[in-house]
Design an enzyme around this catalytic site. Structure first.
Site, PDB file in Angstrom:
ATOM      1  N   LYS A  46      -4.365 -12.525  -9.265  1.00 43.87           N
ATOM      2  CA  LYS A  46      -5.401 -12.867  -8.294  1.00 43.87           C
ATOM      3  C   LYS A  46      -6.697 -12.137  -8.647  1.00 43.87           C
ATOM      4  O   LYS A  46      -6.681 -11.087  -9.287  1.00 43.87           O
ATOM      5  CB  LYS A  46      -4.915 -12.555  -6.876  1.00 43.87           C
ATOM      6  CG  LYS A  46      -5.148 -11.169  -6.357  1.00 43.87           C
ATOM      7  CD  LYS A  46      -4.661 -11.107  -4.908  1.00 43.87           C
ATOM      8  CE  LYS A  46      -5.463 -10.085  -4.122  1.00 43.87           C
ATOM      9  NZ  LYS A  46      -4.855  -9.709  -2.850  1.00 43.87           N
TER      10      LYS A  46
ATOM     11  N   LYS B 272     -11.024  -6.668  -7.721  1.00 42.69           N
ATOM     12  CA  LYS B 272     -11.875  -5.661  -8.351  1.00 42.69           C
ATOM     13  C   LYS B 272     -11.073  -4.686  -9.173  1.00 42.69           C
ATOM     14  O   LYS B 272     -11.457  -4.321 -10.281  1.00 42.69           O
ATOM     15  CB  LYS B 272     -12.624  -4.889  -7.254  1.00 42.69           C
ATOM     16  CG  LYS B 272     -14.000  -5.399  -7.036  1.00 42.69           C
ATOM     17  CD  LYS B 272     -14.808  -4.397  -6.274  1.00 42.69           C
ATOM     18  CE  LYS B 272     -14.025  -3.905  -5.089  1.00 42.69           C
ATOM     19  NZ  LYS B 272     -14.723  -3.623  -3.899  1.00 42.69           N
TER      20      LYS B 272
ATOM     21  N   LYS C  55       0.823  -1.210   0.000  1.00 40.37           N
ATOM     22  CA  LYS C  55       0.000   0.000   0.000  1.00 40.37           C
ATOM     23  C   LYS C  55       0.853   1.254   0.000  1.00 40.37           C
ATOM     24  O   LYS C  55       0.477   2.276  -0.567  1.00 40.37           O
ATOM     25  CB  LYS C  55      -0.945  -0.002   1.197  1.00 40.37           C
ATOM     26  CG  LYS C  55      -2.057  -1.015   1.001  1.00 40.37           C
ATOM     27  CD  LYS C  55      -3.206  -0.798   1.935  1.00 40.37           C
ATOM     28  CE  LYS C  55      -4.301  -1.812   1.673  1.00 40.37           C
ATOM     29  NZ  LYS C  55      -5.014  -2.187   2.901  1.00 40.37           N
TER      30      LYS C  55
END
Ligand code: TRP
Length: 330
Positions: free
Chosen positions: A194, A197, A114
């Site tokens: 993977k 969204k 992140k």
């Protein structure tokens, strides 16, 4: 309830759910209700560690509650609550902060990711995310935590924090264990990355049968199987993983055998999968529609969840205050 061991898991209120979420953690969250007292928290404070729109927050939380109830979280047996409504989570997180070395947090893979993805928003919450997660779990003395495999490093950290607390102040918390889904991770429609969204490679839980077929029929299978007459390798095929997640054993075996002998083509295999996948999701979608038209009931469930969760969390905090020497003031 009193004699049952407890389960906790946190749910990010981050929009539409896909079959990867469903197979990874949700199914376990549902089945654990049989034998455990389950507490499931919609983790709004965690969601705030990345930029969010306050105007959307309430809706995201309610949508999330609807989806989990539709999939089978039963508010009669389990607790469904919003994390920020039980302030003991963040209170305990503070205490855990004081025994958690920063170096442990800097090593956490999701933090590293992140921090790269949002270099202009590397806030304290992002670094502290796993400590709040540890508090979520142990404030209920939960012993089992159904999660996807991406959460394993966080669980390991929770266990380390527990060990440190117990040895510094005396035994209060059990060491929680992760419970992973039976099927290894389902990849996205591209068969490589993977399912996520942001990569736009998902099959969503509320997809219509037509939409689902559009996606399945073009989804990448074993790339070496170029022609219908080539035998395929089921173990190299993401669709086969989906079969294992949604089809009965006989059909899984049938597809494996017929694929590897070129008896059936990928489309035949996908048609069987479609029936099973949609068959499992259709009743969930129906329940979703019902709950969406009865929001009052959903708010009520969350309110009751807060009450039940708070009762347990308060007791744990009493133990904690005692161990750290401030119980006279509470
Ligand atoms: N980190 C989890 C996720 O991203 C959400 C979460 C927050 C959680 N608190 C938790 C999961 C406690 C299990 C237990 O999906």
């Amino acid at each position: 309830m009193a004699d049952k061991k407890r389960v906790f898991s946190g749910i990010q209120p981050s929009g539409r759910l896909h079959i990867g979420n469903y197979v990874g953690a949700m199914r376990n969250m549902i089945s654990l209700q049989e034998d455990y007292y389950c507490i499931y928290g919609i983790v709004d404070y965690h969601a705030m560690t990345v930029r969010f729109d306050p105007k959307e927050m309430e809706k995201s939380i309610v949508d999330c509650a609807v989806d989990y109830m539709a999939a089978g979280i039963d508010p009669e047996r389990s607790v469904l609550m919003v994390q920020s409504t039980v302030s003991e989570h963040s209170e305990l997180a503070w205490i855990l902060n004081t025994i958690t070395p920063i170096s442990w947090l800097l090593r956490v893979p999701t933090f590293k990711e992140k921090r790269q993805q949002n270099p202009d928003n590397v806030n304290m919450g992002l670094l502290d995310y796993p400590v709040l997660m540890a508090a979520d779990i142990i404030v209920y003395k939960a012993e089992v935590v159904p999660v996807g495999d991406d959460q394993l490093p966080h669980l390991e950290l929770t266990r380390e924090i527990v060990r440190r607390f117990n040895s510094a102040f005396g035994h209060v918390f059990p060491e929680p264990e992760a419970k992973l889904g039976e099927v290894a991770r389902i990849l996205g429609l591209d068969g490589v990355s993977k399912m996520s969204k942001s990569l736009d490679n998902c099959i969503y839980l509320d997809e219509s049968k037509d939409e689902m077929w559009k996606k399945l029929s073009t989804a990448v299978t074993d790339v070496r199987r170029k022609r219908r007459t080539d035998p395929g390798k089921p173990e190299d095929c993401n669709l086969f993983t989906m079969h294992k997640a949604f089809s009965k054993k006989e059909e899984v075996d049938y597809c494996a055998r017929e694929c590897s002998t070129a008896g059936i083509g990928c489309l035949d295999c996908k048609k069987i999968l479609l029936e099973n996948m949609y068959g499992e999701l259709e009743p969930i979608q129906k329940k979703q529609r019902e709950l969406r038209s009865d929001k009052e009931y959903v708010y009520d469930v969350l309110k009751q969840g807060q009450r039940k969760a708070k009762d347990i969390a308060i007791k744990t905090m009493d133990d904690v205050y005692g161990k750290i020497g401030i119980s006279s003031f509470h």
